[in-house]
Design a protein around this motif. Structure first.
Motif, PDB file in Angstrom:
ATOM      1  N   LYS A 110      32.181 -40.875  39.561  1.00 15.46           N
ATOM      2  CA  LYS A 110      31.319 -39.694  39.734  1.00 15.46           C
ATOM      3  C   LYS A 110      31.738 -38.835  40.930  1.00 15.46           C
ATOM      4  N   ALA A 141      37.120 -34.415  27.900  1.00 12.20           N
ATOM      5  CA  ALA A 141      35.700 -34.779  27.791  1.00 12.20           C
ATOM      6  C   ALA A 141      35.083 -35.124  29.134  1.00 12.20           C
ATOM      7  N   ARG A 142      35.825 -35.823  29.994  1.00  9.22           N
ATOM      8  CA  ARG A 142      35.274 -36.237  31.286  1.00  9.22           C
ATOM      9  C   ARG A 142      34.907 -35.021  32.146  1.00  9.22           C
ATOM     10  N   SER A 143      35.799 -34.041  32.165  1.00  9.51           N
ATOM     11  CA  SER A 143      35.565 -32.847  32.978  1.00  9.51           C
ATOM     12  C   SER A 143      34.428 -31.997  32.398  1.00  9.51           C
ATOM     13  N   LEU A 144      34.428 -31.821  31.077  1.00  7.42           N
ATOM     14  CA  LEU A 144      33.346 -31.055  30.433  1.00  7.42           C
ATOM     15  C   LEU A 144      31.988 -31.670  30.751  1.00  7.42           C
ATOM     16  N   LYS A 145      31.917 -32.978  30.644  1.00  7.49           N
ATOM     17  CA  LYS A 145      30.658 -33.698  30.900  1.00  7.49           C
ATOM     18  C   LYS A 145      30.194 -33.491  32.344  1.00  7.49           C
ATOM     19  N   ALA A 146      31.138 -33.566  33.298  1.00  9.41           N
ATOM     20  CA  ALA A 146      30.783 -33.430  34.715  1.00  9.41           C
ATOM     21  C   ALA A 146      30.223 -32.035  35.003  1.00  9.41           C
ATOM     22  N   LEU A 148      28.892 -29.849  32.775  1.00 11.95           N
ATOM     23  CA  LEU A 148      27.623 -29.641  32.073  1.00 11.95           C
ATOM     24  C   LEU A 148      26.482 -30.375  32.770  1.00 11.95           C
ATOM     25  N   ARG A 149      26.736 -31.586  33.248  1.00 13.64           N
ATOM     26  CA  ARG A 149      25.718 -32.341  33.982  1.00 13.64           C
ATOM     27  C   ARG A 149      25.360 -31.671  35.299  1.00 13.64           C
ATOM     28  N   SER A 150      26.295 -30.895  35.844  1.00 15.53           N
ATOM     29  CA  SER A 150      26.039 -30.181  37.096  1.00 15.53           C
ATOM     30  C   SER A 150      25.272 -28.881  36.871  1.00 15.53           C
TER      31      SER A 150
END
Length: 310
Positions: A110, A141-146, A148-150
């Protein structure tokens, strides 16, 4: 038993503008890893640039070369180890962020989300961007998720690129309404907030955005209802800074006197302790290193003493 607010193993990233020759060599190592560069659109160009810089320029500090056309920051973890980089490029009122966590061993910790938060702080409060944009490959996917979660929102998409964006108004609202899960809440009185915001308007210091960030994220309370163990302006507190115990007073800039332990709220430690309460412990970046701060005891608080004129 851990004191309140202690999560010393929580994700922590600081972004540092100074780029050394050793940093450049580390960057080259990262950019030789295909898993790191797979989704980085200009990785070959970046690698070639770094190689040329190292070959031609015999300087220990390379900051000015890395900041051509944008601002470049090394990302350090809480042990002051370089783990990635962030590049911010201002284009009119908007700003674009490129983020890389370079060492594969740090993926999944994270740290990306923490680096995104630090990048947003710089983009909105220091560079005064209206909008921050991140262009990400749809397979990343890992970067997109980070992102979007932000709190970033999908603005447009093509088969080769997803464009995510965060507006400054949304950033400030989320800062107040949706605090990061790994940060402790801080508290500020209505009077202290009003005074500090009016002071900040006329301050030219490059690091003032850190204080502005803390003020914006703080829970605002009535001076007569603030808990007596919170560090408010003009409070005196016993701190543990790394292995050293120090007694300090948190004061406005005009009252600062380091020799008497009167720390300006503009100073690194002064900004750091504003709004925290007894038992809280956290990491904070000061020049050239990360320190660990614990609020041991609030020895005097104006509000608790009824000194509302201070």
């Amino acid at each position: 038993m851990k004191p309140n607010g202690v999560k010393m193993n929580k994700p922590f990233i600081s972004l540092c503008p100074e780029i050394t020759r050793a940093n450049a060599l580390t960057l080259m190592d990262w950019l030789e890893d295909e898993d790191v560069t797979r989704y980085l659109s200009d990785s070959r160009h970046v690698s070639r640039f770094i190689e040329q810089v190292i070959g031609r320029v015999q300087l220990p500090i390379l900051t000015h070369l890395f900041n051509q056309g944008g601002r470049f920051f090394m990302a350090y973890d809480r042990h002051d180890e370089p783990v990635g980089f962030v590049r911010l490029v201002k284009k009119g009122p908007d700003c674009e962020m490129v983020l890389v966590i370079g060492d594969r061993e740090n993926w999944g910790r994270k740290l990306g989300a923490s680096a995104i938060r630090e990048g947003m702080k710089l983009a909105f409060l220091d560079m005064r961007a209206d909008k921050l944009i991140a262009k990400i490959h749809p397979d990343n996917a890992r970067s997109l998720k980070a992102f979007l979660r932000s709190g970033f929102l999908l603005e447009s998409e093509t088969p080769a690129m997803h464009s995510l964006a965060m507006a400054s108004e949304r950033y400030l609202r989320l800062l107040r309404e949706s605090p990061a899960p790994d940060t402790s809440a801080i508290y500020i009185t209505e009077i202290d907030k009003a005074r500090l915001k009016s002071l900040i308007q006329f301050e030219q210091s490059s690091d003032i955005f850190q204080l502005e960030h803390e003020i914006e994220r703080a829970v605002v309370v009535d001076p007569r209802q603030v808990a007596e163990d919170v560090v408010t302006m003009n409070s005196k507190a016993l701190l543990q800074v790394d292995d050293e115990e120090v007694e300090v007073s948190l004061v406005y800039p005009e009252d600062a006197d380091d020799r008497a332990g009167k720390l300006s709220v503009y100073s690194d430690i002064g900004t750091a302790i504003l709004g925290y309460k007894e038992g809280d412990a956290f990491n904070w970046r000061i020049p050239h290193r990360t320190c660990h701060i614990r609020i041991g005891k609030v020895l005097y608080q104006p509000e608790a003493a009824g000194d509302f004129h201070l």
